[in-house]
Design an enzyme around this catalytic site. Sequence first.
Site, short mmCIF file in Angstrom:
data_model
loop_
_atom_site.label_atom_id
_atom_site.label_comp_id
_atom_site.label_asym_id
_atom_site.label_seq_id
_atom_site.Cartn_x
_atom_site.Cartn_y
_atom_site.Cartn_z
N ASN A 13 50.39 5.45 -32.23
CA ASN A 13 50.23 4.52 -30.88
C ASN A 13 51.79 3.60 -30.87
O ASN A 13 51.94 3.50 -29.81
CB ASN A 13 49.25 3.68 -30.85
CG ASN A 13 48.14 4.72 -30.31
OD1 ASN A 13 47.84 5.21 -29.05
ND2 ASN A 13 47.00 5.17 -31.27
N MET A 89 43.21 -2.61 -38.72
CA MET A 89 41.98 -2.41 -39.19
C MET A 89 41.30 -3.63 -39.64
O MET A 89 40.08 -3.70 -40.58
CB MET A 89 41.98 -1.43 -40.69
CG MET A 89 42.63 -0.12 -40.28
SD MET A 89 41.70 0.87 -39.08
CE MET A 89 40.33 1.20 -39.79
N ASN A 106 43.11 -3.69 -27.70
CA ASN A 106 42.95 -2.68 -28.73
C ASN A 106 42.85 -1.44 -28.03
O ASN A 106 42.35 -1.16 -26.92
CB ASN A 106 41.75 -3.19 -29.33
CG ASN A 106 41.40 -2.15 -30.63
OD1 ASN A 106 42.39 -1.74 -31.36
ND2 ASN A 106 40.13 -1.69 -30.83
N HIS A 108 40.62 2.07 -28.83
CA HIS A 108 39.42 2.82 -29.64
C HIS A 108 39.44 4.10 -29.39
O HIS A 108 39.13 4.42 -28.01
CB HIS A 108 38.21 1.86 -29.43
CG HIS A 108 37.22 2.39 -30.29
ND1 HIS A 108 37.18 2.00 -31.79
CD2 HIS A 108 35.97 3.28 -30.12
CE1 HIS A 108 35.83 2.58 -32.18
NE2 HIS A 108 35.30 3.40 -31.36
C1 GRF Z 1 43.86 5.62 -33.25
O1 GRF Z 1 43.01 6.72 -33.32
C2 GRF Z 1 43.38 4.14 -32.69
O2 GRF Z 1 42.63 4.63 -31.40
C3 GRF Z 1 42.27 3.67 -33.71
O3 GRF Z 1 43.08 3.70 -34.88
C4 GRF Z 1 44.02 4.90 -34.75
C5 GRF Z 1 45.36 4.45 -35.10
O4 GRF Z 1 46.22 5.55 -35.05
N1 GRF Z 1 42.21 2.09 -33.28
P1 GRF Z 1 47.90 5.22 -35.14
O5 GRF Z 1 48.03 4.29 -36.36
O6 GRF Z 1 48.24 4.63 -33.94
O7 GRF Z 1 48.51 6.56 -35.43
#
Ligand code: GRF
Length: 200
Positions: A13, A89, A106, A108
């Site tokens: 992301n 996390m 955030n 999700h």
């Molecule tokens: C994603 O699925 C997001 O929705 C969740 O954690 C994951 C993070 O993935 N909160 P990345 O580190 O962005 O690849």
Amino acid sequence: LPIGILVSGRGSNMEAIADAIACGRVPARIQVVVSDRREARALELARRRGLKALYLAPGDYPSRQAYDRALAETLKKEGVELVVLAGFMRLLGRDFLDQFPNAVINIHPSLLPAFPGLNAQRQAWEYGVKFSGCTVHFVDAGMDTGPIIAQAVVPVKDEDTPETLAARILVEEHRLYPEVIKWLAEGRVTLHGRRVSLKI
Ligand code: GRF
């Protein structure tokens, strides 16, 4: 809009947001990327892009509150006005959130309020829902409970596994998250209690 991105892992992301900014689609600037895990791939990816990337070790602080304060201070020092959690996390407490009122978001990987917490895609798949998706929301002190800004929906197919469903949701995450940051940068998002409206 000066933003800070908090990460713990893979960083896809963060990459999608950085790409959208780089190609001029989102009027924001990434001031800093901060990870609470030294081994996060996101840190490596951020550095490769020439972004400022910091590891802030939770073990270096005597309490959760002290860590939250240090994290907020680090972001403030970099001039961050919007905090973007991207696979971060840890739960953030009042000590952090009070420093950035209505300015922490955030993403999700479920249609909240269904399936908060860990492994949301697997939870949805096991439950047997026919649609799932992702949610971008303001962060409050709860777990995935803040006001919802935007959602994207994907179908769950009979032949899906938790992994294929997660992959389909991730495509939407990478589209939706930069879009929401664009809206926020343009000042088009308004909060009324827990309801969010978008000016067109
Ligand atoms: C994603 O699925 C997001 O929705 C969740 O954690 C994951 C993070 O993935 N909160 P990345 O580190 O962005 O690849």
